[in-house]
Design an enzyme around this catalytic site. Sequence first.
Site, mmCIF file in Angstrom:
data_model
loop_
_atom_site.group_PDB
_atom_site.id
_atom_site.type_symbol
_atom_site.label_atom_id
_atom_site.label_comp_id
_atom_site.label_asym_id
_atom_site.label_seq_id
_atom_site.Cartn_x
_atom_site.Cartn_y
_atom_site.Cartn_z
ATOM 1 N N LYS A 134 9.437 20.025 19.546
ATOM 2 C CA LYS A 134 10.546 20.714 18.869
ATOM 3 C C LYS A 134 11.125 21.737 19.856
ATOM 4 O O LYS A 134 10.548 22.797 20.083
ATOM 5 C CB LYS A 134 9.994 21.380 17.596
ATOM 6 C CG LYS A 134 10.788 22.563 17.074
ATOM 7 C CD LYS A 134 12.123 22.180 16.515
ATOM 8 C CE LYS A 134 12.898 23.437 16.168
ATOM 9 N NZ LYS A 134 13.616 24.016 17.341
ATOM 10 N N GLU B 190 10.714 44.439 23.306
ATOM 11 C CA GLU B 190 11.210 43.439 24.255
ATOM 12 C C GLU B 190 12.700 43.237 23.962
ATOM 13 O O GLU B 190 13.068 42.725 22.899
ATOM 14 C CB GLU B 190 10.464 42.123 24.059
ATOM 15 C CG GLU B 190 10.921 41.070 25.038
ATOM 16 C CD GLU B 190 10.240 39.742 24.815
ATOM 17 O OE1 GLU B 190 10.204 39.276 23.662
ATOM 18 O OE2 GLU B 190 9.763 39.161 25.795
ATOM 19 N N GLU C 153 2.242 31.546 23.625
ATOM 20 C CA GLU C 153 2.759 32.380 24.717
ATOM 21 C C GLU C 153 3.922 33.164 24.124
ATOM 22 O O GLU C 153 4.926 32.567 23.708
ATOM 23 C CB GLU C 153 3.248 31.514 25.890
ATOM 24 C CG GLU C 153 2.143 30.823 26.656
ATOM 25 C CD GLU C 153 1.165 31.773 27.328
ATOM 26 O OE1 GLU C 153 1.514 32.951 27.554
ATOM 27 O OE2 GLU C 153 0.036 31.329 27.596
ATOM 28 N N CYS D 28 10.331 36.049 29.735
ATOM 29 C CA CYS D 28 9.208 36.798 29.162
ATOM 30 C C CYS D 28 8.526 37.625 30.234
ATOM 31 O O CYS D 28 7.897 38.626 29.934
ATOM 32 C CB CYS D 28 8.224 35.844 28.506
ATOM 33 S SG CYS D 28 7.721 34.544 29.613
HETATM 34 P P1 NAD Z 1 11.757 32.039 18.796
HETATM 35 O O1 NAD Z 1 10.350 32.422 18.445
HETATM 36 O O2 NAD Z 1 12.828 32.427 17.893
HETATM 37 O O3 NAD Z 1 11.862 30.456 18.936
HETATM 38 C C1 NAD Z 1 10.984 29.715 19.754
HETATM 39 C C2 NAD Z 1 10.892 28.312 19.186
HETATM 40 O O4 NAD Z 1 10.304 28.381 17.901
HETATM 41 C C3 NAD Z 1 12.239 27.602 18.995
HETATM 42 O O5 NAD Z 1 12.070 26.227 19.248
HETATM 43 C C4 NAD Z 1 12.517 27.816 17.520
HETATM 44 O O6 NAD Z 1 13.344 26.831 16.953
HETATM 45 C C5 NAD Z 1 11.126 27.712 16.961
HETATM 46 N N1 NAD Z 1 10.951 28.387 15.671
HETATM 47 C C6 NAD Z 1 11.642 29.443 15.175
HETATM 48 N N2 NAD Z 1 11.166 29.765 13.954
HETATM 49 C C7 NAD Z 1 10.158 28.901 13.694
HETATM 50 C C8 NAD Z 1 9.267 28.723 12.604
HETATM 51 N N3 NAD Z 1 9.306 29.510 11.527
HETATM 52 N N4 NAD Z 1 8.356 27.729 12.674
HETATM 53 C C9 NAD Z 1 8.280 26.922 13.752
HETATM 54 N N5 NAD Z 1 9.099 27.036 14.817
HETATM 55 C C10 NAD Z 1 10.020 28.025 14.789
HETATM 56 O O7 NAD Z 1 11.985 32.582 20.282
HETATM 57 P P2 NAD Z 1 13.281 32.367 21.189
HETATM 58 O O8 NAD Z 1 14.294 33.327 20.712
HETATM 59 O O9 NAD Z 1 13.651 30.941 21.305
HETATM 60 O O10 NAD Z 1 12.715 32.790 22.624
HETATM 61 C C11 NAD Z 1 12.633 34.096 23.032
HETATM 62 C C12 NAD Z 1 11.209 34.597 22.900
HETATM 63 O O11 NAD Z 1 10.330 33.741 23.601
HETATM 64 C C13 NAD Z 1 11.027 35.949 23.541
HETATM 65 O O12 NAD Z 1 10.258 36.767 22.700
HETATM 66 C C14 NAD Z 1 10.265 35.659 24.816
HETATM 67 O O13 NAD Z 1 9.476 36.651 25.333
HETATM 68 C C15 NAD Z 1 9.452 34.495 24.419
HETATM 69 N N6 NAD Z 1 9.068 33.730 25.606
HETATM 70 C C16 NAD Z 1 7.772 33.804 25.998
HETATM 71 C C17 NAD Z 1 7.349 33.139 27.133
HETATM 72 C C18 NAD Z 1 5.916 33.208 27.560
HETATM 73 O O14 NAD Z 1 5.495 32.343 28.296
HETATM 74 N N7 NAD Z 1 5.148 34.190 27.130
HETATM 75 C C19 NAD Z 1 8.261 32.371 27.864
HETATM 76 C C20 NAD Z 1 9.582 32.314 27.433
HETATM 77 C C21 NAD Z 1 9.973 33.012 26.289
#
Ligand code: NAD
Length: 488
Positions: free
Chosen positions: A183, A389, A258, A292
């Site tokens: 996904k 963040e 992560e 991140c």
């Molecule tokens: P997000 O958590 O909103 O979404 C991440 C993924 O989860 C997307 O595919 C989204 O569609 C899905 N998602 C959203 N709600 C969900 C739910 N209720 N159930 C299942 N899946 C769901 O995050 P984002 O806005 O896409 O990305 C930014 C965040 O990701 C930041 O906080 C960043 O730090 C983090 N990030 C972390 C790393 C790492 O390796 N630690 C790397 C990149 C980004």
Amino acid sequence: MEPPTAARDSTPLSGGLLIDGTWEPAEATFSCSDPALPSRLTGSYALASPSDVRRAYAAAGRAAPGWAALAAQERANVLARAAEILERDREILAAQITADMGKPLRDARGEAGRGAAVLRYYAGEAVAASGEIYPSADPSMWLFTVEQPVGVVTAITPWNFPVALPLWKVAAALGFGNCVVWKPAEAATGSAVLVARALLEAGVPAGALNLVSGRGRDLSEAIVGAPELAALTFTGSVQVGLALREALATRTTKLQLELGGKNAAVVLADADLPDAAAQVARGAMNCAGQRCTATSRAYVVEDVYEEFSALLVDAVSALRVGEPSEETTDVGPLASEDQLRKVERYLDLAREERVTVLCGGRVSEREGLYVEPTVYADVAPDSPLVLDEIFGPVLCLAPVADQAEALRRANDSEFGLSSSVFTRDLGRALDFIRSTQSGVVQVNRETGGLEPHVPFGGLKNSSTMQREQGKAARQFFTDTKTVYVRPR
Ligand code: NAD
């Protein structure tokens, strides 16, 4: 099987629903637009339903025994072919990453190349030695372990690294013999479609990789409730990661999260200051701060604070903000309207808190979702600007008395993903490595940027303790069986 439209020139991409080896037509769709020119549609993708998700898991479950039984070398060959395809299509892929989330083309090309490197790494890992032999109390006994695929794995991925980051998960899962339901983030669906196409073209069989595009929150229940789900690997926000963990609390599903970061750089008096300023500027502003591992706080010892802050402002001001498709652009737009609104709220807060603006501090006047690269000073340590963040091109700079204070301030965070120290003193660097609370430590290097063969992850709210990449991937994507053989 009908391949979806290729992402060439300005043709919007489509697709997004790959189940059992077939790209399915969408009953409902969502569209994505270009962050550099929001009026331009870049793609229209399938909005998967919970019943699509259930069918994807059923297909993965059916394909799992066959893919697991294949010779590891054959799985390795498939991943290596996919790497070649990514390299062949590098320009198309890079253009799609740029169209999806505004990453400057130069960096997007680098990311596409990284995707190929990740595939090659896991092609090698698929055929690497595995299992261990142990001595038994009974010398006639053969005692050893074997590693086996866990079965069906789910990868939920964010938009900020639309190709390389999903491949850490998908290539590893496939290489170790698992089937996948992937996904991707809504904004990165175009890139995900291209990566899935490359894997199919390379020979991933029907059902071994399934792609379900659409809104995570609408699909969550179907994902965590899937009986086939053996392991879930997620990269994204803390909020969603912890919600997934809670939803899986009554299951024994393997889980890898992560999450976020609020990474600090510490600059000591003996540092190479111009070099440190260039590293911190890049660490903070690369990918418009949407990493991140981005540097979002810098603590500088008082003796060199004025000099360093002037060098930093020069380095940040020298970054070229512009069209991500221009070869010379360093900082592109933010990925989406939501991202822009979120970052804008922090810029408003900075005005309310009357912090010192060393540079930037505003949404850009140019068309597109741009924020000026921003450096703040005199921010209260308990301000959300320092604690949250922001995920935008925003850095908070502060003077500190000495290394001890720098370390205390750097560690004063709910996150613990990455940290940097800038010094020429080996002893000071080693002290920092020992005491910093982060899963990644960099000396004289910005907080981001790890190669595919090393463990990656953080402490505190940045990750669950299960690392990604490198040897850690084998642990997560395989199960161990302990075997006693009593010869007769
Ligand atoms: P997000 O958590 O909103 O979404 C991440 C993924 O989860 C997307 O595919 C989204 O569609 C899905 N998602 C959203 N709600 C969900 C739910 N209720 N159930 C299942 N899946 C769901 O995050 P984002 O806005 O896409 O990305 C930014 C965040 O990701 C930041 O906080 C960043 O730090 C983090 N990030 C972390 C790393 C790492 O390796 N630690 C790397 C990149 C980004």
